[in-house]
Design a protein around this motif. Structure first.
Motif, PDB file in Angstrom:
ATOM      1  N   GLY A   1       0.722  -1.420  -0.122  1.00 16.24           N
ATOM      2  CA  GLY A   1       0.042  -0.079   0.045  1.00 16.24           C
ATOM      3  C   GLY A   1       0.798   1.287  -0.173  1.00 16.24           C
TER       4      GLY A   1
ATOM      5  N   HIS B   1       2.847   1.260  -3.679  1.00 15.79           N
ATOM      6  CA  HIS B   1       2.013   1.548  -4.686  1.00 15.79           C
ATOM      7  C   HIS B   1       0.887   2.659  -4.835  1.00 15.79           C
ATOM      8  CE1 HIS B   1       4.018  -1.543  -6.821  1.00 15.79           C
ATOM      9  NE2 HIS B   1       3.881  -2.370  -5.712  1.00 15.79           N
ATOM     10  N   GLN B   2       0.330   3.087  -3.526  1.00 12.33           N
ATOM     11  CA  GLN B   2      -0.564   3.952  -3.417  1.00 12.33           C
ATOM     12  C   GLN B   2      -0.640   5.238  -2.850  1.00 12.33           C
ATOM     13  OE1 GLN B   2      -3.708   2.582  -4.804  1.00 12.33           O
ATOM     14  NE2 GLN B   2      -2.841   0.995  -5.533  1.00 12.33           N
ATOM     15  N   HIS B   3      -0.308   5.078  -1.243  1.00  8.72           N
ATOM     16  CA  HIS B   3      -0.640   6.520  -0.795  1.00  8.72           C
ATOM     17  C   HIS B   3       0.886   6.852  -0.161  1.00  8.72           C
ATOM     18  CE1 HIS B   3       0.030   3.830   2.768  1.00  8.72           C
ATOM     19  NE2 HIS B   3      -0.726   2.892   2.536  1.00  8.72           N
TER      20      HIS B   3
ATOM     21  N   ASN C   1      -4.704   1.711   6.004  1.00  8.60           N
ATOM     22  CA  ASN C   1      -4.178   1.316   4.889  1.00  8.60           C
ATOM     23  C   ASN C   1      -5.200   0.917   3.624  1.00  8.60           C
ATOM     24  OD1 ASN C   1      -1.770   0.595   3.175  1.00  8.60           O
ATOM     25  ND2 ASN C   1      -2.575  -1.318   3.014  1.00  8.60           N
TER      26      ASN C   1
ATOM     27  N   CYS D   1      -5.618   3.210   0.239  1.00 12.66           N
ATOM     28  CA  CYS D   1      -5.538   2.657  -1.212  1.00 12.66           C
ATOM     29  C   CYS D   1      -6.768   2.700  -2.101  1.00 12.66           C
ATOM     30  CB  CYS D   1      -5.148   0.963  -0.696  1.00 12.66           C
ATOM     31  SG  CYS D   1      -3.405   0.840  -0.199  1.00 12.66           S
ATOM     32  N   ARG D   2      -7.869   2.876  -1.196  1.00  9.42           N
ATOM     33  CA  ARG D   2      -9.084   3.124  -2.110  1.00  9.42           C
ATOM     34  C   ARG D   2      -9.280   4.583  -2.575  1.00  9.42           C
ATOM     35  NH1 ARG D   2     -13.223  -0.949   1.126  1.00  9.42           N
ATOM     36  NH2 ARG D   2     -12.088  -2.735   0.229  1.00  9.42           N
TER      37      ARG D   2
END
Length: 125
Positions: free
Chosen positions: A68, A71-73, A119, A123-124
């Motif tokens: 997470g 790749h995401q936040h 997380n 991530c959303r």
């Protein structure tokens, strides 16, 4: 584990489940310890089960939270909550007097669950 399969698995949900299982196990063990000899059940006080639950919690948490983050936040707070929670699990198991163990372990498990929920949320969005 292939990356494609890892993307399909929701590791945060698995991590929440593992942490809940660990918290329930640790919270109920003192209550059930008096009944275990009557039932002949020694599964709940098995040291290998304790190590397995903690290892599962650690591995799933690391995979989910690092993925997470990467790749995401890019936020460190979920990782820090997870590390603090896991430190609580370790302290509760190995450094606390018996009276404090369930409290410290439950607090550690709750921090791990909060880290996974945070997380998931980050991530959303």
């Amino acid at each position: 584990m292939p990356e494609k399969l890892l993307r399909k698995l929701n590791l945060d949900v698995l991590g929440i489940g593992a942490s809940l299982l660990c918290a329930i196990h640790c919270a109920l063990l003192p209550v059930l310890i008096t009944l275990l000899p009557l039932l002949g059940a020694h599964l709940l006080e098995n040291e290998k089960l304790e190590y397995g639950l903690m290892a599962c919690t650690f591995v799933i948490g690391c995979l989910a939270l690092f993925r997470g983050y990467r790749h995401q936040h890019r936020q460190l707070l979920p990782l820090l909550l997870f590390l603090a929670g896991f430190a609580g699990l370790l302290l509760g198991h190995y450094a606390m007097p018996p009276l404090w163990r369930p409290i410290v372990i439950t607090a550690g498990a709750l921090l791990i669950i909060i880290a996974h929920i945070w997380n998931l949320h980050k991530c959303r969005h």
